[in-house]
Design a protein around this motif. Structure first.
Motif, PDB file in Angstrom:
ATOM      1  N   LEU A 258       0.824  -1.204   0.000  1.00  0.00           N
ATOM      2  CA  LEU A 258       0.000   0.000   0.000  1.00  0.00           C
ATOM      3  C   LEU A 258       0.859   1.256   0.000  1.00  0.00           C
ATOM      4  CD1 LEU A 258      -2.905   1.308   0.480  1.00  0.00           C
ATOM      5  CD2 LEU A 258      -2.288   1.246   2.912  1.00  0.00           C
ATOM      6  N   LEU A 259       1.841   1.300   0.894  1.00  0.00           N
ATOM      7  CA  LEU A 259       2.690   2.485   1.014  1.00  0.00           C
ATOM      8  C   LEU A 259       3.638   2.633  -0.169  1.00  0.00           C
ATOM      9  CD1 LEU A 259       3.540   2.146   4.817  1.00  0.00           C
ATOM     10  CD2 LEU A 259       2.034   3.859   3.779  1.00  0.00           C
ATOM     11  N   SER A 260       4.075   1.514  -0.720  1.00  0.00           N
ATOM     12  CA  SER A 260       5.012   1.560  -1.853  1.00  0.00           C
ATOM     13  C   SER A 260       4.349   2.068  -3.126  1.00  0.00           C
ATOM     14  CB  SER A 260       5.597   0.164  -2.119  1.00  0.00           C
ATOM     15  OG  SER A 260       6.346  -0.301  -1.036  1.00  0.00           O
ATOM     16  N   LYS A 261       3.099   1.681  -3.330  1.00  0.00           N
ATOM     17  CA  LYS A 261       2.445   1.939  -4.616  1.00  0.00           C
ATOM     18  C   LYS A 261       1.549   3.171  -4.627  1.00  0.00           C
ATOM     19  CE  LYS A 261       2.483  -2.896  -6.125  1.00  0.00           C
ATOM     20  NZ  LYS A 261       1.656  -4.053  -6.564  1.00  0.00           N
ATOM     21  N   ASN A 262       1.293   3.754  -3.470  1.00  0.00           N
ATOM     22  CA  ASN A 262       0.375   4.894  -3.407  1.00  0.00           C
ATOM     23  C   ASN A 262       1.077   6.085  -2.761  1.00  0.00           C
ATOM     24  OD1 ASN A 262      -2.490   3.672  -4.172  1.00  0.00           O
ATOM     25  ND2 ASN A 262      -1.422   2.179  -2.888  1.00  0.00           N
TER      26      ASN A 262
ATOM     27  N   ARG B 200      11.315  -2.322   5.941  1.00  0.00           N
ATOM     28  CA  ARG B 200      10.898  -1.592   4.736  1.00  0.00           C
ATOM     29  C   ARG B 200       9.743  -0.640   5.046  1.00  0.00           C
ATOM     30  NH1 ARG B 200      11.799   1.448   0.789  1.00  0.00           N
ATOM     31  NH2 ARG B 200      10.486   1.196  -1.054  1.00  0.00           N
ATOM     32  N   ILE B 201       8.797  -1.078   5.871  1.00  0.00           N
ATOM     33  CA  ILE B 201       7.682  -0.204   6.258  1.00  0.00           C
ATOM     34  C   ILE B 201       8.199   1.014   7.018  1.00  0.00           C
ATOM     35  CG2 ILE B 201       5.634  -0.055   7.734  1.00  0.00           C
ATOM     36  CD1 ILE B 201       5.134  -3.047   6.988  1.00  0.00           C
ATOM     37  N   MET B 202       9.161   0.806   7.911  1.00  0.00           N
ATOM     38  CA  MET B 202       9.752   1.940   8.634  1.00  0.00           C
ATOM     39  C   MET B 202      10.369   2.936   7.664  1.00  0.00           C
ATOM     40  SD  MET B 202      11.490   0.656  12.158  1.00  0.00           S
ATOM     41  CE  MET B 202      12.330  -0.747  11.452  1.00  0.00           C
ATOM     42  N   ASP B 203      11.078   2.427   6.668  1.00  0.00           N
ATOM     43  CA  ASP B 203      11.682   3.310   5.660  1.00  0.00           C
ATOM     44  C   ASP B 203      10.610   4.140   4.951  1.00  0.00           C
ATOM     45  OD1 ASP B 203      14.237   2.415   6.182  1.00  0.00           O
ATOM     46  OD2 ASP B 203      14.253   0.952   4.540  1.00  0.00           O
ATOM     47  N   LEU B 204       9.472   3.521   4.687  1.00  0.00           N
ATOM     48  CA  LEU B 204       8.424   4.177   3.909  1.00  0.00           C
ATOM     49  C   LEU B 204       7.704   5.277   4.692  1.00  0.00           C
ATOM     50  CD1 LEU B 204       6.979   1.017   2.131  1.00  0.00           C
ATOM     51  CD2 LEU B 204       8.075   2.951   0.992  1.00  0.00           C
ATOM     52  N   VAL B 205       7.616   5.143   6.015  1.00  0.00           N
ATOM     53  CA  VAL B 205       6.907   6.170   6.795  1.00  0.00           C
ATOM     54  C   VAL B 205       7.852   7.193   7.416  1.00  0.00           C
ATOM     55  CG1 VAL B 205       5.002   4.606   7.323  1.00  0.00           C
ATOM     56  CG2 VAL B 205       6.872   4.840   8.968  1.00  0.00           C
TER      57      VAL B 205
ATOM     58  N   HIS C 181       0.298   9.190  -2.382  1.00  0.00           N
ATOM     59  CA  HIS C 181      -0.455  10.077  -1.508  1.00  0.00           C
ATOM     60  C   HIS C 181      -0.660   9.468  -0.122  1.00  0.00           C
ATOM     61  CE1 HIS C 181      -3.618   7.398  -2.988  1.00  0.00           C
ATOM     62  NE2 HIS C 181      -4.425   7.854  -2.037  1.00  0.00           N
ATOM     63  N   VAL C 182      -0.798   8.141  -0.057  1.00  0.00           N
ATOM     64  CA  VAL C 182      -0.933   7.473   1.246  1.00  0.00           C
ATOM     65  C   VAL C 182       0.390   7.522   1.987  1.00  0.00           C
ATOM     66  CG1 VAL C 182      -1.477   5.310   2.436  1.00  0.00           C
ATOM     67  CG2 VAL C 182      -2.758   5.973   0.381  1.00  0.00           C
ATOM     68  N   ARG C 183       1.474   7.240   1.272  1.00  0.00           N
ATOM     69  CA  ARG C 183       2.795   7.275   1.899  1.00  0.00           C
ATOM     70  C   ARG C 183       3.108   8.662   2.443  1.00  0.00           C
ATOM     71  NH1 ARG C 183       5.230   5.560  -2.025  1.00  0.00           N
ATOM     72  NH2 ARG C 183       6.184   7.409  -2.919  1.00  0.00           N
ATOM     73  N   ARG C 184       2.821   9.690   1.639  1.00  0.00           N
ATOM     74  CA  ARG C 184       3.082  11.060   2.092  1.00  0.00           C
ATOM     75  C   ARG C 184       2.237  11.415   3.307  1.00  0.00           C
ATOM     76  NH1 ARG C 184       3.282  12.201  -3.513  1.00  0.00           N
ATOM     77  NH2 ARG C 184       1.101  12.922  -3.442  1.00  0.00           N
ATOM     78  N   ARG C 185       1.010  10.908   3.331  1.00  0.00           N
ATOM     79  CA  ARG C 185       0.131  11.200   4.477  1.00  0.00           C
ATOM     80  C   ARG C 185       0.771  10.734   5.779  1.00  0.00           C
ATOM     81  NH1 ARG C 185      -6.018   8.931   5.703  1.00  0.00           N
ATOM     82  NH2 ARG C 185      -5.899   9.233   7.954  1.00  0.00           N
ATOM     83  N   TYR C 186       1.316   9.507   5.781  1.00  0.00           N
ATOM     84  CA  TYR C 186       1.878   8.977   7.024  1.00  0.00           C
ATOM     85  C   TYR C 186       3.274   9.537   7.303  1.00  0.00           C
ATOM     86  CZ  TYR C 186      -2.245   6.193   7.360  1.00  0.00           C
ATOM     87  OH  TYR C 186      -3.569   5.815   7.470  1.00  0.00           O
ATOM     88  N   GLN C 187       4.000   9.890   6.253  1.00  0.00           N
ATOM     89  CA  GLN C 187       5.269  10.583   6.478  1.00  0.00           C
ATOM     90  C   GLN C 187       5.036  11.934   7.139  1.00  0.00           C
ATOM     91  OE1 GLN C 187       6.912  10.648   2.527  1.00  0.00           O
ATOM     92  NE2 GLN C 187       8.009   8.716   2.786  1.00  0.00           N
ATOM     93  N   GLU C 188       3.970  12.599   6.728  1.00  0.00           N
ATOM     94  CA  GLU C 188       3.638  13.896   7.322  1.00  0.00           C
ATOM     95  C   GLU C 188       3.034  13.728   8.718  1.00  0.00           C
ATOM     96  OE1 GLU C 188       1.094  15.652   4.453  1.00  0.00           O
ATOM     97  OE2 GLU C 188       2.700  15.944   2.964  1.00  0.00           O
ATOM     98  N   MET C 189       2.296  12.640   8.925  1.00  0.00           N
ATOM     99  CA  MET C 189       1.658  12.413  10.220  1.00  0.00           C
ATOM    100  C   MET C 189       2.686  12.087  11.297  1.00  0.00           C
ATOM    101  SD  MET C 189      -0.983   9.414  11.440  1.00  0.00           S
ATOM    102  CE  MET C 189      -2.331   9.955  10.409  1.00  0.00           C
ATOM    103  N   PHE C 190       3.620  11.164  10.992  1.00  0.00           N
ATOM    104  CA  PHE C 190       4.559  10.711  12.008  1.00  0.00           C
ATOM    105  C   PHE C 190       5.787  11.624  12.037  1.00  0.00           C
ATOM    106  CE2 PHE C 190       2.612   6.427  10.897  1.00  0.00           C
ATOM    107  CZ  PHE C 190       1.707   6.484  11.944  1.00  0.00           C
TER     108      PHE C 190
END
Length: 249
Positions: A191-195, A223-228, A197-206
């Protein structure tokens, strides 16, 4: 703030602006240091506790961390909604955005008993002896917990038609609008790799990410940690001598 820390622990708590790795032995206060850092971020630096992701490896440890944070910060446990296990945090993300992966709401998690029934059905449809059920389940679990499921499956060559079993088992789960425990991580990574806008949302949230027992993180969790993660705002603590993924020493 004085949390009764040693000079080394205080240094780890107050070091901001770069990734921090704390490696220390059992009983040395790693979790206390991580909890104190979260309290420091909130009470001294003014971080929003709802925007700090703190990963523990059991639900019991998450509840204990929240209890300590209540005492350290004077805030209620509800103020720290992202103190969670990897699976709990990822399921929160996954169930909110599952439609992007072809699921509908509410998304459900099949229990271990239901997973065994799903696997039995897959093996029966492919005319594979049910005696190998546990071997197939273990191989598929390993694949889903890697950062390369298909490559990991390829290394399970002794299991007859493993790729077909993998695909059919997942299709059966999908027919129930369900995932298994291992899917929670794998699908969150997808989900985070392919979307974007979703990835940016959680990068901005955390605004900050903390991870306890980091030695027990597997490839897909890293890998999930890297993405957020954003701006290197990361602190992890662990003891490689206690790693569950290798023999001690």
């Amino acid at each position: 703030m004085d949390f009764g820390l040693t000079p080394s622990q205080r240094e780890a708590v107050e070091l901001i602006g770069c990734p921090v790795l704390v490696a220390a032995g059992a009983g040395s206060g790693k979790t206390r240091t991580l909890t104190a850092k979260m309290a420091y971020l909130v009470n001294v630096l003014g971080y929003d506790p709802e925007r700090i992701l703190a990963i523990t490896f059991t639900n019991k440890a998450a509840e204990e961390m929240k209890r300590r944070l209540e005492m350290m910060t004077g805030r209620p446990a509800e103020a720290f909604p992202w103190v969670r296990t990897f699976h709990s945090a990822c399921f929160q993300i996954l169930k909110e955005h599952c439609e992007l992966l072809g699921y509908s709401r509410p998304l459900s998690i099949h229990s271990e008993h239901q997973q065994r029934m799903d696997m039995k059905k897959a093996l029966a449809e492919l005319d594979i002896d049910n005696a190998y059920l546990n071997a197939y389940r273990a191989a598929i679990s390993r694949a889903k917990n890697s950062d390369d499921p298909w490559g990991t499956l390829a290394s399970s060559g002794r299991l007859h038609r493993i790729r077909e079993v993998f695909e059919l088992y997942n299709r059966i789960l999908g027919q129930h609008n369900a995932v298994d425990f291992d899917d929670i991580l794998l699908l969150t990574r997808e989900l985070l790799s392919k979307n974007d806008h979703v990835r940016r949302r959680y990068q901005e949230m955390f605004e900050y990410v903390l991870v306890d027992e980091f030695q027990d993180s597997n490839a897909v969790q890293c890998r999930i940690m890297d993405l957020v993660l954003r701006d290197g705002n990361l602190t992890v603590v662990g003891d490689d001598y206690q790693s569950i993924y290798q023999f001690r020493g």
